[in-house]
Design an enzyme around this catalytic site. Sequence first.
Site, PDB file in Angstrom:
ATOM      1  N   GLU A 279       0.852  -1.193   0.000  1.00 53.96           N
ATOM      2  CA  GLU A 279       0.000   0.000   0.000  1.00 53.96           C
ATOM      3  C   GLU A 279       0.888   1.244   0.000  1.00 53.96           C
ATOM      4  O   GLU A 279       0.459   2.332   0.354  1.00 53.96           O
ATOM      5  CB  GLU A 279      -0.987  -0.014   1.168  1.00 53.96           C
ATOM      6  CG  GLU A 279      -0.398  -0.206   2.547  1.00 53.96           C
ATOM      7  CD  GLU A 279      -1.444  -0.128   3.634  1.00 53.96           C
ATOM      8  OE1 GLU A 279      -2.112   0.911   3.730  1.00 53.96           O
ATOM      9  OE2 GLU A 279      -1.576  -1.106   4.399  1.00 53.96           O
TER      10      GLU A 279
ATOM     11  N   CYS B  93      -3.323  -3.738   4.465  1.00 50.27           N
ATOM     12  CA  CYS B  93      -2.362  -4.716   4.994  1.00 50.27           C
ATOM     13  C   CYS B  93      -2.709  -6.149   4.617  1.00 50.27           C
ATOM     14  O   CYS B  93      -1.984  -7.088   4.962  1.00 50.27           O
ATOM     15  CB  CYS B  93      -2.296  -4.611   6.514  1.00 50.27           C
ATOM     16  SG  CYS B  93      -1.990  -2.951   7.093  1.00 50.27           S
TER      17      CYS B  93
ATOM     18  N   HIS C  59      -1.801 -10.306  12.076  1.00 51.44           N
ATOM     19  CA  HIS C  59      -1.323  -9.034  11.540  1.00 51.44           C
ATOM     20  C   HIS C  59      -1.040  -8.160  12.762  1.00 51.44           C
ATOM     21  O   HIS C  59      -1.864  -8.083  13.679  1.00 51.44           O
ATOM     22  CB  HIS C  59      -2.403  -8.391  10.657  1.00 51.44           C
ATOM     23  CG  HIS C  59      -2.117  -6.942  10.388  1.00 51.44           C
ATOM     24  ND1 HIS C  59      -0.940  -6.524   9.822  1.00 51.44           N
ATOM     25  CD2 HIS C  59      -2.831  -5.810  10.657  1.00 51.44           C
ATOM     26  CE1 HIS C  59      -0.935  -5.207   9.732  1.00 51.44           C
ATOM     27  NE2 HIS C  59      -2.077  -4.746  10.234  1.00 51.44           N
TER      28      HIS C  59
HETATM   29  N1  CAA Z   1       1.750   2.638  30.858  1.00 56.26           N
HETATM   30  C1  CAA Z   1       1.200   1.545  30.290  1.00 56.26           C
HETATM   31  N2  CAA Z   1       0.208   1.604  29.332  1.00 56.26           N
HETATM   32  C2  CAA Z   1      -0.191   2.827  28.953  1.00 56.26           C
HETATM   33  C3  CAA Z   1       0.346   4.022  29.495  1.00 56.26           C
HETATM   34  C4  CAA Z   1       1.363   3.894  30.499  1.00 56.26           C
HETATM   35  N3  CAA Z   1       1.937   4.953  31.046  1.00 56.26           N
HETATM   36  N4  CAA Z   1      -0.263   5.064  28.901  1.00 56.26           N
HETATM   37  C5  CAA Z   1      -1.168   4.561  28.014  1.00 56.26           C
HETATM   38  N5  CAA Z   1      -1.119   3.213  28.052  1.00 56.26           N
HETATM   39  C6  CAA Z   1      -1.886   2.254  27.239  1.00 56.26           C
HETATM   40  C7  CAA Z   1      -3.342   2.635  27.046  1.00 56.26           C
HETATM   41  O1  CAA Z   1      -4.143   2.201  28.122  1.00 56.26           O
HETATM   42  C8  CAA Z   1      -3.644   1.891  25.761  1.00 56.26           C
HETATM   43  O2  CAA Z   1      -3.830   0.525  26.031  1.00 56.26           O
HETATM   44  P1  CAA Z   1      -5.274  -0.170  25.777  1.00 56.26           P
HETATM   45  O3  CAA Z   1      -5.577   0.024  24.301  1.00 56.26           O
HETATM   46  O4  CAA Z   1      -5.033  -1.582  26.135  1.00 56.26           O
HETATM   47  O5  CAA Z   1      -6.221   0.568  26.669  1.00 56.26           O
HETATM   48  C9  CAA Z   1      -2.340   1.993  24.972  1.00 56.26           C
HETATM   49  O6  CAA Z   1      -1.344   2.305  25.925  1.00 56.26           O
HETATM   50  C10 CAA Z   1      -2.348   3.080  23.906  1.00 56.26           C
HETATM   51  O7  CAA Z   1      -2.795   4.251  24.507  1.00 56.26           O
HETATM   52  P2  CAA Z   1      -3.861   5.186  23.770  1.00 56.26           P
HETATM   53  O8  CAA Z   1      -5.005   4.380  23.268  1.00 56.26           O
HETATM   54  O9  CAA Z   1      -4.173   6.344  24.650  1.00 56.26           O
HETATM   55  O10 CAA Z   1      -2.931   5.661  22.563  1.00 56.26           O
HETATM   56  P3  CAA Z   1      -3.268   6.616  21.376  1.00 56.26           P
HETATM   57  O11 CAA Z   1      -4.708   6.959  21.329  1.00 56.26           O
HETATM   58  O12 CAA Z   1      -2.313   7.750  21.406  1.00 56.26           O
HETATM   59  O13 CAA Z   1      -2.879   5.728  20.108  1.00 56.26           O
HETATM   60  C11 CAA Z   1      -3.476   4.025  18.526  1.00 56.26           C
HETATM   61  C12 CAA Z   1      -3.104   4.323  19.983  1.00 56.26           C
HETATM   62  C13 CAA Z   1      -4.915   4.493  18.280  1.00 56.26           C
HETATM   63  C14 CAA Z   1      -3.371   2.529  18.316  1.00 56.26           C
HETATM   64  C15 CAA Z   1      -2.496   4.782  17.591  1.00 56.26           C
HETATM   65  O14 CAA Z   1      -1.191   4.301  17.765  1.00 56.26           O
HETATM   66  C16 CAA Z   1      -2.865   4.673  16.117  1.00 56.26           C
HETATM   67  O15 CAA Z   1      -3.707   5.416  15.622  1.00 56.26           O
HETATM   68  N6  CAA Z   1      -2.195   3.737  15.394  1.00 56.26           N
HETATM   69  C17 CAA Z   1      -2.411   3.565  13.951  1.00 56.26           C
HETATM   70  C18 CAA Z   1      -3.672   2.783  13.648  1.00 56.26           C
HETATM   71  C19 CAA Z   1      -3.556   1.309  14.013  1.00 56.26           C
HETATM   72  O16 CAA Z   1      -2.464   0.780  14.218  1.00 56.26           O
HETATM   73  N7  CAA Z   1      -4.692   0.628  14.069  1.00 56.26           N
HETATM   74  C20 CAA Z   1      -4.702  -0.806  14.336  1.00 56.26           C
HETATM   75  C21 CAA Z   1      -5.877  -1.515  13.675  1.00 56.26           C
HETATM   76  S1  CAA Z   1      -5.951  -1.119  11.925  1.00 56.26           S
HETATM   77  C22 CAA Z   1      -4.885  -2.223  11.199  1.00 56.26           C
HETATM   78  O17 CAA Z   1      -4.567  -3.244  11.740  1.00 56.26           O
HETATM   79  C23 CAA Z   1      -4.323  -1.871   9.867  1.00 56.26           C
HETATM   80  C24 CAA Z   1      -2.993  -1.246  10.033  1.00 56.26           C
HETATM   81  O18 CAA Z   1      -1.978  -1.944  10.062  1.00 56.26           O
HETATM   82  C25 CAA Z   1      -2.898   0.200  10.133  1.00 56.26           C
END
Ligand code: CAA
Length: 391
Positions: A79, A111, A233
């Site tokens: 992609e 993906c 994945h």
């Molecule tokens: N200690 C331990 N854990 C902590 C922490 C700390 N100090 N602070 C936060 N965390 C945890 C949170 O609780 C959370 O865990 P849970 O999901 O188990 O609750 C985790 O860390 C992440 O925290 P946030 O959700 O607050 O993080 P965020 O909102 O900033 O971003 C995300 C997380 C949404 C995954 C972001 O990285 C993102 O947008 N990633 C890209 C999209 C993606 O990867 N999507 C996955 C599915 S889509 C797919 O599979 C296709 C692909 O490849 C893209």
Amino acid sequence: MKIGIDKIGFAMPKYYLDIEDLAIGRNANPNKFKKGLMQLEMSVSPVSQDIVTLGSAAAYEILDSSDREKIDMIIMCTETGIDHSKAASVFIHNLLKIQPFTRSVEIKEACYGATAGLNFAKNHIEKNPDSYVLVIASDIAKYGINSQGESTQGAGSCAMLLKKNPKLLILNDDNVFHTRDIMDFWRPNYSKYPCVNGHFSAKQYLDCLTVIWNEYLKRNSKTLEDFEAVCFHLPYPKLGLKGLQSLFPESFTKEMKDKFLKNFESSIVYNQKIGNIYTGSLYLSLLSLLENSNNLKSGDSIAMYSYGSGAVGEIFSVTLAENFKKSLRIDRKTEFSKRHRLSVNEYEKIFFEEITVNEEGNFDLNNSDDSIFSLEKIENHKRIYKSNIKK
Ligand code: CAA
């Protein structure tokens, strides 16, 4: 006829960023990335590396001269396309000196693409039993500086050689696939970076898993106990762990769970150091499992969960071939140790450098990249690659 993967190769760029450095640079708690996402490092590619150079290097790792004579199809799954028209596999065909009577194409569905690629390859070999097919999953995952997905970026490529009577693993005929039209992650043609609905995407990934897994078990009359491991994945490893835990039936004992959790640990070793490589993530995880687990034996089955945003998902299984370990020969630890660690400033400069051609369509990279394959320049809008293969 048994058809499957004979060899898997992997290539990564020579730079990486420690995820703790990124967290500090973004005023985030490092544990958010290290424990919350289970990510440790991120692979960073310079402008001289793209899906062609990484894909070629991954394939170069596994191919010998006899393979080059027998391959008659190259399927690039990505992609991160470099051209709206020409398939990246055509460049790779030339760089790897594959025999000329070859079909070369590129396919896309986020993906998920490489899973479709494996199926096309399998169908081709069913009709042409002496054919070898090269399936390459190559991507550079960039979300942008300071973006929500920044900590899940990565770059790398997996190359898989498919044939009859494979030495590594057999693809079983038990695939169940699923499509749902959602906007969880996508990249419009005019946009450098993807549009991401992060939390929604994770929810969809897990929901698709539940829906497909239940259908898979029903259609194939199987249970989780039929497998030694499950590969996922991995946009980030923690999501795979959540997925695995969601598959445990209530009747599962601690001992049963521990077997899967131990193999899961083996299946994330490389992904934790590379980050998300979109199409290649599932297959990097498979390679990580095979090269790091010490409790797998021939005849064991592994379930595979492929997910591509948009969304298409698939579950299928593979069975380890007799003497499969002989097909795993690379000293990966040494390969990882050769990488150069970047500061956050260097990462921002190197990963986000852009190609801007002049009016004649030229761009000179002043290429000092000593990788086996690299992009040398753009000349009259044509990408010119450099090969460091010693004759
Ligand atoms: N200690 C331990 N854990 C902590 C922490 C700390 N100090 N602070 C936060 N965390 C945890 C949170 O609780 C959370 O865990 P849970 O999901 O188990 O609750 C985790 O860390 C992440 O925290 P946030 O959700 O607050 O993080 P965020 O909102 O900033 O971003 C995300 C997380 C949404 C995954 C972001 O990285 C993102 O947008 N990633 C890209 C999209 C993606 O990867 N999507 C996955 C599915 S889509 C797919 O599979 C296709 C692909 O490849 C893209």
